[in-house]
Structure formats: C-alpha cells, structure tokens
Scaffold this motif. Structure first.
Motif, mmCIF file in Angstrom:
data_model
loop_
_atom_site.group_PDB
_atom_site.id
_atom_site.type_symbol
_atom_site.label_atom_id
_atom_site.label_comp_id
_atom_site.label_asym_id
_atom_site.label_seq_id
_atom_site.Cartn_x
_atom_site.Cartn_y
_atom_site.Cartn_z
ATOM 1 N N GLU C 233 0.828 -1.200 0.000
ATOM 2 C CA GLU C 233 0.000 0.000 0.000
ATOM 3 C C GLU C 233 0.871 1.263 0.000
ATOM 4 O OE1 GLU C 233 -2.992 -0.130 3.004
ATOM 5 O OE2 GLU C 233 -3.953 1.707 2.289
ATOM 6 N N VAL C 234 1.935 1.199 0.808
ATOM 7 C CA VAL C 234 2.853 2.342 0.851
ATOM 8 C C VAL C 234 3.447 2.578 -0.541
ATOM 9 C CG1 VAL C 234 5.099 3.100 1.688
ATOM 10 C CG2 VAL C 234 3.436 2.152 3.283
ATOM 11 N N TYR C 235 3.803 1.492 -1.178
ATOM 12 C CA TYR C 235 4.400 1.563 -2.506
ATOM 13 C C TYR C 235 3.473 2.263 -3.480
ATOM 14 C CZ TYR C 235 8.382 -0.252 -5.048
ATOM 15 O OH TYR C 235 9.580 -0.361 -5.695
ATOM 16 N N LYS C 236 2.197 1.853 -3.346
ATOM 17 C CA LYS C 236 1.200 2.424 -4.242
ATOM 18 C C LYS C 236 1.071 3.924 -3.999
ATOM 19 C CE LYS C 236 -3.296 3.532 -4.686
ATOM 20 N NZ LYS C 236 -4.327 3.919 -3.761
ATOM 21 N N MET C 237 1.103 4.285 -2.726
ATOM 22 C CA MET C 237 0.916 5.680 -2.392
ATOM 23 C C MET C 237 2.092 6.531 -2.861
ATOM 24 S SD MET C 237 -0.347 7.017 1.236
ATOM 25 C CE MET C 237 1.048 7.840 1.901
ATOM 26 N N GLU C 238 3.292 5.962 -2.698
ATOM 27 C CA GLU C 238 4.467 6.770 -2.997
ATOM 28 C C GLU C 238 4.789 6.817 -4.478
ATOM 29 O OE1 GLU C 238 7.603 5.502 -0.432
ATOM 30 O OE2 GLU C 238 6.902 6.869 1.140
ATOM 31 N N HIS C 239 4.512 5.710 -5.169
ATOM 32 C CA HIS C 239 4.905 5.652 -6.568
ATOM 33 C C HIS C 239 3.730 5.599 -7.519
ATOM 34 C CE1 HIS C 239 8.789 5.081 -4.862
ATOM 35 N NE2 HIS C 239 8.421 3.954 -4.277
ATOM 36 N N GLY C 240 2.535 5.552 -6.950
ATOM 37 C CA GLY C 240 1.339 5.597 -7.773
ATOM 38 C C GLY C 240 1.076 4.323 -8.548
ATOM 39 N N ASP C 241 1.942 4.020 -9.446
ATOM 40 C CA ASP C 241 1.688 2.937 -10.380
ATOM 41 C C ASP C 241 2.435 1.684 -9.944
ATOM 42 O OD1 ASP C 241 0.720 1.606 -12.443
ATOM 43 O OD2 ASP C 241 2.001 2.565 -13.964
ATOM 44 N N LEU C 242 1.718 0.563 -9.964
ATOM 45 C CA LEU C 242 2.370 -0.671 -9.558
ATOM 46 C C LEU C 242 2.638 -1.573 -10.764
ATOM 47 C CD1 LEU C 242 0.202 -1.521 -6.444
ATOM 48 C CD2 LEU C 242 2.546 -0.696 -6.419
ATOM 49 N N SER C 243 2.089 -1.190 -11.897
ATOM 50 C CA SER C 243 2.144 -2.127 -13.017
ATOM 51 C C SER C 243 3.417 -1.969 -13.832
ATOM 52 C CB SER C 243 0.923 -1.939 -13.911
ATOM 53 O OG SER C 243 0.889 -0.587 -14.362
ATOM 54 N N GLU C 244 3.854 -0.746 -14.019
ATOM 55 C CA GLU C 244 4.995 -0.526 -14.904
ATOM 56 C C GLU C 244 6.220 -0.157 -14.086
ATOM 57 O OE1 GLU C 244 5.209 -0.744 -18.315
ATOM 58 O OE2 GLU C 244 3.224 -1.705 -18.124
ATOM 59 N N GLN C 245 7.289 -0.642 -14.532
ATOM 60 C CA GLN C 245 8.505 -0.246 -13.849
ATOM 61 C C GLN C 245 9.082 0.974 -14.534
ATOM 62 O OE1 GLN C 245 11.210 -3.415 -13.010
ATOM 63 N NE2 GLN C 245 12.924 -2.009 -12.958
ATOM 64 N N VAL C 246 9.219 2.023 -13.756
ATOM 65 C CA VAL C 246 9.763 3.251 -14.328
ATOM 66 C C VAL C 246 11.200 3.403 -13.851
ATOM 67 C CG1 VAL C 246 9.312 5.682 -14.735
ATOM 68 C CG2 VAL C 246 7.452 4.193 -13.987
ATOM 69 N N GLY C 247 12.087 3.386 -14.788
ATOM 70 C CA GLY C 247 13.496 3.571 -14.433
ATOM 71 C C GLY C 247 14.020 2.435 -13.577
ATOM 72 N N GLU C 248 14.859 2.789 -12.633
ATOM 73 C CA GLU C 248 15.507 1.813 -11.753
ATOM 74 C C GLU C 248 14.470 1.154 -10.845
ATOM 75 O OE1 GLU C 248 19.130 0.999 -11.053
ATOM 76 O OE2 GLU C 248 18.726 1.340 -13.200
ATOM 77 N N PRO C 249 14.662 -0.112 -10.502
ATOM 78 C CA PRO C 249 13.747 -0.716 -9.525
ATOM 79 C C PRO C 249 13.896 -0.029 -8.170
ATOM 80 C CG PRO C 249 15.567 -2.211 -10.030
ATOM 81 C CD PRO C 249 15.652 -1.060 -10.996
ATOM 82 N N LEU C 250 12.774 0.375 -7.621
ATOM 83 C CA LEU C 250 12.818 1.103 -6.355
ATOM 84 C C LEU C 250 12.984 0.129 -5.200
ATOM 85 C CD1 LEU C 250 9.885 3.289 -7.444
ATOM 86 C CD2 LEU C 250 12.126 4.233 -6.814
ATOM 87 N N PRO C 251 13.715 0.540 -4.183
ATOM 88 C CA PRO C 251 13.927 -0.375 -3.060
ATOM 89 C C PRO C 251 12.664 -0.510 -2.210
ATOM 90 C CG PRO C 251 14.914 1.744 -2.590
ATOM 91 C CD PRO C 251 14.391 1.814 -3.987
ATOM 92 N N ILE C 252 12.548 -1.666 -1.568
ATOM 93 C CA ILE C 252 11.437 -1.888 -0.636
ATOM 94 C C ILE C 252 11.699 -1.017 0.595
ATOM 95 C CG2 ILE C 252 10.299 -3.600 0.824
ATOM 96 C CD1 ILE C 252 9.951 -4.274 -2.047
ATOM 97 N N PRO C 253 10.708 -0.217 0.996
ATOM 98 C CA PRO C 253 10.969 0.632 2.170
ATOM 99 C C PRO C 253 11.104 -0.206 3.457
ATOM 100 C CG PRO C 253 8.684 0.835 1.452
ATOM 101 C CD PRO C 253 9.377 0.026 0.419
ATOM 102 N N GLU C 254 12.234 -0.062 4.087
ATOM 103 C CA GLU C 254 12.472 -0.756 5.357
ATOM 104 C C GLU C 254 11.869 0.073 6.484
ATOM 105 O OE1 GLU C 254 15.123 -3.139 6.741
ATOM 106 O OE2 GLU C 254 14.798 -4.263 4.889
ATOM 107 N N PRO C 255 11.343 -0.568 7.503
ATOM 108 C CA PRO C 255 10.830 0.231 8.619
ATOM 109 C C PRO C 255 11.956 1.022 9.287
ATOM 110 C CG PRO C 255 10.732 -2.125 9.117
ATOM 111 C CD PRO C 255 11.091 -1.989 7.681
#
Lengths: 378, 469, 360
Positions: C233-255
C-alpha cells in the motif's frame, strides 16, 4: 477438562452454579474421553500390579493404608484411586472423598481448615442400602509435589491425628519433592510408564466405541509420540477426531499438529546443515525459515537430540560435546520469546564441532582463553 | 511527670488520650512505655523545666510537616464523616512509612476541628488471661461498642473518631478474626474509625496487606490515604521551626550548630520523628565536636528503626552519613589501599551493603544508570556490565531476601573492584529511567504491531507511532 | 480515512481464508462437532493468527461478534493500585492484552475471567453456545505468576468460559497451560502465497501489480503477510503505479526502526569506547521506550552485527548473545542485558582487530 468434574465436587464456582440441568446434560454428552474411559474398577487398571493387588485386598475388607502414588503423568494414578473409591463407597462416594489438586489454593490455611474439618467428620460403616463399607474418608491430594514445604509439614500432624477415620492418598510426579516425614507415613507405589501396547489396545477400543476412523500405522505414531502417557494419548485422539469431523480418517498431520511434533525433514535438514561448513548467512536463512514454521523450540531440540543419539556417522565423543551445547541451548530457550538466538547459537557451534578438526579447535580455545586473561590484565 | 512527657512525644496532645483510655488500660500502657524509654535517656536534670517534645510538637495544622495535599485530603474526609448522619461507621486507612507524621496529623486535625479522638491501646496486663487470644479480641470488640455508649467518659461532645494504631496480636496472627470484627462493628458502631498502618520495607509482617486486602477494602468501603516520606523541604522547614523555638528559650539548652542540623537533615531520610530525636540528643549533649569524634571510634552497627537512638547517632557523625547518593558515590568512586603488590578496597563494604539492603533493586538500577561515566576502560566496563546483568537476574527472586542481598553484594563489589581505570570527575547522578510502553496494544484504529508503525505513519500521514531519526 | 488494506481485505470466514486451507476445514469441524476446547494459537507475527481467531469466533457465534466496542476496565490490585486496561468486546467475547499492564497481569487475568464466567448470558436467542470466549493476546509475555493463575482459573470456570490464547512463541508458555489447550499452529505463508494474496488484493483495488514487484515484496517481509500488505500500500501511495517499472527498480521501504538498529550496529563496530557505549545506550533506550520488543531488538542487532564481523569470532559472539538473551527473559530490566551484550561484543571485536594487527 478432567478438572471441571473435580471443581464441581468441591462446590466451587464453575459447574455447580450452572443454571439449567438441560445444559448440564448436554455437557455430559460431550464428556471428555479421558473421563469417559477412566477405568471403572481397579481390575481395569492396566499394568500397575502392586497397587492393584493391595487395593483389591482393601476392597474385600483389609485395612486401607495411607498411600503415595508417584510416577510420570498419565500412568493412571488418579484413575486408580478414583476407581478404588468408587468400589469402596458406592453411592456415598461424594461424601467420602475430598479431592484437592494444585489448581486449588493449597497453602497451610487450606490444610488447616478444609482438610481438618473434613477429616474430623465422623462417618458410619454402612451404606444407605445396608451394604457394609469402611468407616473411612479418603483425602486425595493431586499434584502433591506442587505443595509448599510448609503446607506439607502442616499435613504431617493432621495425618497422624486423624488416622482413625481418614486416609490420605498423595499423588505426585516426583517423590523427591515430598518431604521425608510424609513419605515415611505412606505406603509408596511407583507407577511405571505404560507399555505402548496397552495404550494402543485402549485407543483401539475407544476408536471402536466412538466410531473414529484411523489407520493402524497412524495410531501407532500417536502412541509412540505420546510417550507412555495414557491421558495425553487419549486427549490427542479426541482432538484429532474433533478436528477431522465425522466419517473421515485421521491423518498423520493431525497427529503431528496436536502433539506439536516437528516433521522429520526439518530436523534432518537442520543437522545436515551443521555437517557442512557454510556461510553464516545461510544458517541465518535456514533458522528464519524454521522460525516461520512456528514449531516449538523445545520440540526441535528434543527431536534433534534423538536424531543425534541415533546417528551412526557422528562419533561418540563429538556427540557428547554437541550434547552439552544442546542441553544448554535448550535450557536457555525455555522461556525465550526469540528462539532465533539459541537455535543459531547451537547450529553454529555444532557446525564448528562437526567440521573443524578437534585438535585445531582445542588450540583455538586455548588461544581465546589466553586472550581473555591478557585482556583482563591490561 | 516524665511519663506524661513521653506520651506526648509518642501520641501528641496528652490530655486527650489519658482521658479517653479506660483506666486499666492507661495504667499498663504507661508502665510499659516508661519502663522502656526512661532508661534510655537517663533524665538530664537541668532540662526538667523545659518540656522539649511538648514544645516542639506541632500545635496547629500549619505546624504539621505533611504534604498539604495529603492534609487536605485527610481534613476533607474527617469533615465529611463527622457531618454525615449515617448510622453506619465510615472507615479510613492511613498508611505510610515511620515518622512521616501520620498520628500527629490525625490528632492535630481532630483538635482543630474539635473532634474527640479515642485511641485503642493493646492491653498489656499482668492479667494473663487477657493476653491469650480471644480475650484480647473481645476487649478489642468492646472498645468499639463501649465507645458507642461512652458519652459519660467524653465531654458530652458527640463528634468522635476512633483511632486504631495498635492491632491486637491475636488479630495479626489470624486476620480472619479481624475481618469478623470489622463485620461486627460496621453494623454495631456509629463512630468513624481510622486505621493506621506503618509501611514496612522489610519482608516481615505487612499489616496493610495482611489486614486490608482488596475484598475487605471494597466490602466496607474503606477509604485509603497513603502518606509519603517527609519531603526534604518540609523537613528543613520543620527543623527551622524547631531551632527557632529552641532559640527562644536560651537558658536550658546547648544550641545545635548549623552543621549539626545539616547532618541531621541529611541522615534522617524523611523521618521527622527520628530527626527530632537527634535534635534533642544534640541539645542535651551539647558539645557536638566531642560527641561526633567520640562516636567515630565506637561502632554503632544496629539497624535503623530497631533502636532509634543508636541509629541516629551513627548518622549524625558526618563522615558516616550515607544517603543514597553518598553511597553511590562511594561505590562509583572506589578508593584503594595498597598492601605490597596486592590492594584492598578502602571502605567498609559491609556497611555500604547494609545501608542499601532495604531496596536492593533500586540501588542496582541506580548503579547501572550511572556506572559508565566513571569507567575509563572498555574491558572494565564489560566485566561490570556482565556482573550487573547477573545480579539483576538474581534480583528477580524477590521473595528470597537472602538472595536479594547476595545480588546487591555482587553488584556493589563488582562495580568497585572492576573499576581499574577510574575516571575521577564530578558527574551528576541520574535516576534510573523507566521504560513505559508508549503504545498500548489496543487502541482506536487498526491494531498493528509496533514494528509496523512506520508504514502506518506513512499511509495515514500521521505520527501516531514514534519516529526514529 | 479509508481503511487500510490489511483490515479492508481481512477474510471474515473460515472458508474465505487464502492459505492453510486444510487447517481451516479442520477448525470448522472443531466448531461444529465438539464441545469447544480451549485453544492456543501460535505462530510468527503477521502469519494470520488474529484473522483465524476472529473467523473461529464468527463461526461459533455468528455475525454478532463483529459488533465490536472498545471499553476500558479497571482492576484494583492487592496493593490498592488501580489499573486500567483497554478491552475489545462483543456480546460473545472479550479481548485483552494482559501484558499492557506489566506486572499486574495476574490480577487482570484472574479478575476478568472470574467476572466473565460468573455473569451468565441471559436472553441470547438463536445462539446455542452457553459459554463466552476470553481472548488473551501475547500470552508469551505473561509472567509466570499470571500463567499459573490462568491455569487455575481456566479449570475453575471452564463450564461457561473458553479461552483462546494467542502467542508468538510457545516456549514461554508453561507446559501446564499447553497441555490444557488444543494447539493450533499458524505457520507463516510462503513467498508464493504472499505474492498471490498481494495480487488478489490489488485486483480488488482495481490495480495492476507486476509479478516481479509482488515477488520482491514477498521475499523481503520474511513471511509477515501484514507487513507485505502494508508495504504494498505504501508503494502504491508513494509511486502511484504498480504495473509498470519506471526507471531503476525502487527499493522496498524498510521500517525506520530497523534502519535505526542497523545504524546502531555500525556505531558499535565503528569505534569501541566508553563514549560510544553511552551513545549506544541512548539508542537502545529509544528503541525500547518506543515499543520495539527487546527480543526483536536483540535479534536484529545480532543479525546486523554478525554480517559485519569476522567468522572467527562468530561462535563466541553467539554464545554471549544466547547468554544475555536468556538473562533477559528472566527479568524485566532488558536494557541492562542488552548493554552487557553490546559491551561484550565491543570487547570481542576490539580484541579480534588487535590480533589482526599483530598478524601483519
């Protein structure tokens, strides 16, 4: 729940004030099998020959001694004395028995009040129907080894004073926790772990009665894993049957789950991992996976121990060395919420023992010890 | 009469009690008290004209060295129960450490509000029968019912409060009896009753826990006020008041110097009665310097409380005044004595440990919080950390007093011995920090593990969960 | 605010569960066919223990259990201290976390169960169960005292009260309690199971999730499904799109607390001195007072440290860690043992560094 019957007898809250007889009846129908299949007479008690012989004599008229039953759980201590009491007193059973287990408060105060008042009641030597029965009452103290020393000491005097009308029956797992003066006042009977064939027989009978479907080999596993504990075996069987529902077979997984057994493959993998010299990351990875399965740590250690002892490929001295670590890790993990550390600790050390040459290890240890000393001086 | 004097010191205004207590009881009480106490202070002839404790005893609520809040609470209770016309007695339990002014507070307040106060004293009689069990309890019961009809004894004043400070031994032996007595008086008596329990820090009989368990407190609606130790500022105020009074009549006393008063303040640990005792002692002996030095030689090793006078002497010699902080300083800054190649700790370890044996866990926590600042080498710190962690393990066995002392011993000696590279500079001593869970597991909104709070914060743009830098 | 995905898509019925399907069926049998026993549900964090318990409750009592209300209750301790604890309850069950009240857990457990058991349910129509359920979470955090009290109460009142206990680890639960409960093991879902659930959740949200990302999240969370959903959910909120990879793969946010622990580990290895030790102590205090359980702090710290240190000292480090972990379980001054471990590690590390220097 074999306690809820007891607590009812004691007039405690619990079932005694449950409202309708209807619900009580319903509950009766769903009685725990452990209660349902308790031996009805002392003759039904399996394997404990000495005590059965003595009790038979008593039922046919001999004087009943104070008794101390000791032995591992589920070997029939409670069942034996309850069956004997039933035979002795018949309908008067309820008035003649005081049963206290560790779940009731059992400080000195209780010894003084409850036990004393109960033992001072006088009883007559005939039943309502005219049959003779001994003018005795029996006080059963379950889990007597959980009593405090002071309470045990208080019991000593009572026991002696009331010999005319009252007999005590102490049940415990470890006779060493009962104070000497008490043990010397009782006839001691040791209850041996039950032979697996007896348990199997009993379970088969229950299965037939309750229409439980279970394969022979699975029943065997159940008996094996319950380790001579009849109660555990029967409870496990009932739980399995409840989980599986009517008309379907009990599976091996059921048995494993109910008795919290760790599947063989995890334990074997654990030991295999320790045989190779691997990177710490790999071990961490494995332990993490193991933790995710949520198997109880003490079981893992227990089964590792069995595997270790039975192993042909590890030499005896090494087994001894690993065993030491195993014991310590297992002890330390008993209260731990993060078993990770202990499992990891054990894994790394076992690997060390199994993969590094003993001579080299000895040298390293000495080096370490030296360093510690030097550090202490500086 | 000197007997009366002692009574004053013990129970405040004498007139009250002597009039209230039935004759037989009074007699025995007096005998008992004087025979013990008179001998301790062989009466100093020239001070006879000045009744020290009578003068120093508080006379009005303003003189009381009790926290104003507590005083207010107590006053409120007394006022309401006296005004209420219920035909049922009200109960109050007052608890607190020794010498924090519980009794005085009650007495002074009652006096100020013009209420009679009747106190129960244990009959300690030649009459042997009374001593035995039920006799005593029966008398105890009588006390309540007697006080119901005793307008003859009183001053015709219907406002009256009963004070129970001494609990009969029979009752302590068997609390059930006390419960039945309570039951009885709650129906048969009308006067409000105040019970008074002294907190005990040792694991001997704890009256409050024994006689006033929850059920009883709830059942009889017993109110509870707990007093704290006399705060340092209050104590200071009290001492000032005392020395002012003393200065007002210069002829009969040696005046305590400021140093003496400071020493008393430092050592009385919130016990105002103990402080007054010391002051009195200082006054009659006079030459403080001689007094202090002389006492240094003699060992006064008894525990505080058992024998107040020796205990206080020990404290008064300034060198020996060991408050908690002083003690900590000793442990954290160990002094060494060289003996050839070997060395020894230059301090009386036994005495140090004795001093803190009342609260081993607290002291160990203090040590942990502060030890690092005094250490110069990591190796030393490591050993100390290990020993502290070990001793805390022992401290978990709180039901075994011996083991607690053992833990204290290991902690204290560990910290002192391992500190080989001492850092000698002044450091402020910090109190141990308490870790409280700021997030309760059940709250409004979704229930998450604290380790997932980070994501929650992002998703809801809130800062409900703490943020780490 | 709209609900979190974790709550929004939580299965409500045993039949709707996504994994451990066999077990779900068995639980259903258990509810239908037997006198319901006490349960002891155990498994790692985020594996779905709570979800299963709520499903069981619904199966037992019907939809009534979903009408939840929060209520504080107050319990008076023998020392006359009033303790307040939050409960969540419905008409049929009550949930508390006794470890919220620390050492007073014994009083709370006994009082609560006694109250529940003594108040009979009156006028419960359409419900044939004659018992209420008490749900205790984090039983592995209960003091031994409280556990013994629990054992007594659970026998005494078993006639009209059933317990469901919830624990992360079985080890701290005394055998007497274990043997009176039916153990229900909830293992963490596998990586592929998590990935599938992430996919289906996104579908329900009308989103497209690329499989690699699902896989990536699932691997990172160590079997913690709840965290996986949160991250998603955080990923969706921060990057909006989950389907396409834009540029570099973004890291998984660590707590953030994990990052904090790793930083602490670096601090420890960077310099071994008293000053540094004091800084570490502050950090440990911060972690603990912010509710991170001490055993997790130790575990993460240990893992981070092991990554940094030479394999020669690993066995020794572990030995010490195990020792202090053990001591930590014995008491409640966790900080002392944590610090003792850190100091010990510093010493070992420093010594090893020195011996390396000598080698050259």
């Amino acid at each position: 729940m074999h306690s809820f019957l007891k607590s009812g007898k004691l007039g405690e809250a619990g079932s005694s004030n449950s409202p309708t007889s209807g619900s009580a009846k319903k509950r009766l129908k769903k009685l725990q099998w452990v209660e349902k299949y308790r031996p009805k007479t002392v003759e039904d008690v399996v394997e404990q020959k000495d005590v059965v012989a003595v009790l038979k004599e008593c039922i046919s008229g001999a004087d009943l001694p104070n008794m101390l039953f000791y032995g591992p759980p589920g070997t029939g201590k409670t069942s034996t004395i309850l069956a004997a009491a039933h035979q002795l007193f018949g309908d008067l059973y309820k008035d003649r028995i005081l049963e206290l287990n560790a779940s009731d408060e059992r400080g000195i105060q209780v010894i003084r009040d409850k036990i004393k008042t109960f033992s001072q009641l006088t009883v007559c030597s005939a039943r309502a129907d005219g049959n003779p029965c001994p003018a005795l009452k029996i006080i059963i103290l379950d889990e007597a080894d959980a009593m405090t020393q002071a309470a045990q000491a208080a019991l000593r005097r009572t026991m002696e004073k009331e010999t005319k009308t009252t007999r005590f029956c102490l049940l415990c797992n470890y006779v060493s926790r009962i104070i000497e003066p008490l043990t010397s006042r009782c006839t001691k009977f040791r209850f041996k772990p039950l032979n697996q064939s007896f348990i199997l027989e009993r379970l088969q009978a229950i299965c037939k009665q309750e229409k439980v479907l279970v394969a022979e080999n699975i029943l065997n596993v159940l008996v094996q894993e319950s380790g001579g504990d009849m109660r555990r075996a029967i409870t496990a069987l009932q739980s399995c049957a409840n989980l599986q529902g009517k008309n379907s077979h009990i599976t091996l997984e059921n048995v494993y789950e109910v008795l919290t057994v760790v599947p063989e493959k995890w334990v074997a993998n654990f030991l295999d991992l320790c045989r190779k010299r691997t990177d710490i990351k790999q071990i961490i990875q494995f332990i993490n996976e193991l933790e995710q399965q949520a198997y109880p740590t003490h079981k893992i250690f227990e089964q590792l121990n069995v595997l270790l002892i039975e192993s042909d490929t590890i030499s005896e001295p090494l087994k001894a060395e690993i065993g030491e670590y195993l014991a310590e890790s297992s002890f330390r993990s008993t209260c731990s919420r993060a078993d990770f550390t202990h499992l990891l600790d054990f894994a790394v050390h076992t690997q060390e023992i199994l993969t590094v040459d003993p001579e080299a290890r000895k040298w390293e240890q000495q080096e370490n010890a030296k360093c510690t000393i030097i550090q202490g001086l500086v | 009469m000197s007997a009366k004097k002692w009574k004053v010191f013990d129970f405040g205004p004498a007139a009250y009690i002597t009039e209230e207590v039935p004759i037989s009881k009074r007699k025995t009480k007096d005998e008992n008290v004087t025979s013990v106490k008179r001998y301790k202070f062989s009466s100093p002839g020239k001070h006879k004209s000045f009744d020290f404790f009578k003068k120093l005893a508080p006379h009005s609520p303003e003189d009381l060295m009790v926290h104003p809040k507590k005083l207010q609470e107590l006053e409120g209770w007394i006022k309401t129960v006296v005004q209420s016309n219920k035909m049922k007695p009200e109960f109050l339990l007052i608890s607190g450490p020794t010498g924090c002014g519980k009794t005085s507070a009650v007495q002074i307040l009652c006096k100020a509000l013009n209420i009679e106060l009747a106190e129960w004293t244990n009959p300690i009689d030649m009459d042997y029968d009374v001593m035995k069990g039920s006799g005593q309890v029966a008398k105890f019961m009588d006390f309540f019912s007697e006080s119901k009809y005793c307008s003859l004894f009183g001053k015709g004043n219907s406002k009256k409060i009963l004070l129970i400070k001494d609990f009969p031994n029979a009752i302590i032996r068997c609390p059930e009896e006390f419960f039945s007595v309570l039951e009885h008086i709650s129906t048969n008596s009308v006067h409000p009753v105040i019970f008074m329990c002294t907190d005990s820090t040792t694991n001997e009989i704890n009256l409050q826990r024994l006689l006033f368990p929850d059920e009883i407190m709830m059942k009889h609606c017993i109110a509870h006020i707990s007093f704290n130790l006399c705060a340092a500022t209050l104590l200071k105020k009290g001492m000032k008041r005392a020395s002012d009074i003393l200065n007002a009549c210069p002829e009969s006393f040696h005046h305590p110097t400021q140093t003496t008063i400071d020493a008393i303040l430092a050592s009385s640990m919130g016990d105002i009665r103990c402080a007054m005792n010391q002051l009195y002692l200082a006054c009659i002996i006079g030459d403080q310097n001689k007094f202090v030095t002389k006492l240094k030689e003699g060992k006064a090793g008894s525990k505080r409380g058992k024998n107040v006078s020796t205990g206080s002497i020990k404290h008064m010699a300034r060198d020996e005044a060991l408050g908690l902080f002083h003690g900590l300083g000793r442990v954290l800054n160990p002094k060494r004595k060289n003996e050839g190649i070997a060395w020894k700790l230059d301090c009386d370890l036994q005495k140090l440990v004795d001093e803190f044996s009342i609260q081993p866990a607290k002291f160990t926590s203090f040590l942990f919080e502060n030890y690092l600042k005094y250490f110069g080498a990591l190796g030393d710190a490591q050993k100390t950390a290990d020993i502290l962690s070990f001793s805390l393990g022992l401290l978990e066995n709180w039901e075994n007093h011996e083991l607690l002392l053992m833990a204290l011993w290991t902690a204290v000696s560990g910290v002192m011995i391992f500190n080989e590279h001492k850092v000698s500079k002044w450091n402020q001593i910090k109190a141990p920090r308490k870790i409280e869970r700021r997030i309760k597991s059940i709250e409004e909104g979704p229930r998450l593990h604290p380790t997932d709070g980070f994501y929650y914060n992002i998703l809801t743009k809130s800062s409900k969960y703490p943020v780490f830098k | 605010m709209s609900m979190l995905w974790v709550d929004k898509y939580r299965p409500k019925e045993l039949s709707a569960l996504d994994y451990h399907i066999q077990q779900a069926e068995e639980l259903k049998n258990l509810v239908e066919h037997s006198d319901f026993p006490h349960l002891l549900v155990y498994g790692p964090s985020g594996a779905g223990k709570k979800t299963r318990i709520m499903c069981i409750l619904k199966e037992l009592f019907g939809p009534g259990v979903e009408r939840l209300k929060m209520e504080p209750i107050t319990v008076t301790t023998p020392s006359n201290k009033k303790v307040e604890i939050m409960t969540v309850n419905s008409n049929y069950h009550i949930e508390i976390n006794p470890s919220d009240v620390g050492i007073y857990d014994r009083v709370v457990v006994m009082d609560l169960i006694k109250n529940i058991a003594q108040t009979q349910q009156i006028g419960m129509t359409g419900n044939q169960r004659d018992f209420k359920v008490v749900l205790l979470t984090e039983v592995d955090n209960l003091t031994k005292d409280a556990q013994h009290a629990l054992r007594r109460t659970m026998e005494k009142y078993s006639a009209n009260c059933r317990l469901i206990l919830c624990a992360t680890s079985l080890s701290p639960v005394i055998p007497a309690i274990q043997s009176r409960c039916l153990p229900i093991r909830v293992a963490a879902p596998s990586v592929s199971e998590i990935a599938t659930i992430l996919q289906s959740t996104c579908e329900k949200e009308d989103l497209e999730l690329r499989p690699e990302l699902a896989e990536q999240i699932a691997t990172a969370v160590n079997g913690n499904l709840r965290r996986a959903l949160l991250i998603c959910e955080v990923y969706k909120m921060e990057h909006g799109d989950l389907s396409e990879q834009v540029g570099e793969p973004l890291p998984i946010p660590e707590p953030d607390w994990k990052v904090f622990v790793v930083q602490t580990a670096s601090l420890i290895t960077s310099e071994q001195s008293i000053e540094n030790l004091m800084a570490v102590r502050e950090r440990l205090y911060e972690l603990l007072s912010n509710g991170i359980p001490p055993e997790i702090v130790l575990k993460e710290l240990l893992t981070a440290l092991l990554m940094k240190c030479d394999k020669h000292i690993i066995p020794q480090v572990l030995r010490e860690a195990a020792l202090y972990e053990y001591r930590m379980t014995q008491g409640n001054k966790h900080i002392v043992h944590l610090e003792a471990f850190v100091t010990k590690f510093m010493c070992l590390y420093q010594r090893h560094l020195k011996s390396l220097m000598q080698g050259f």
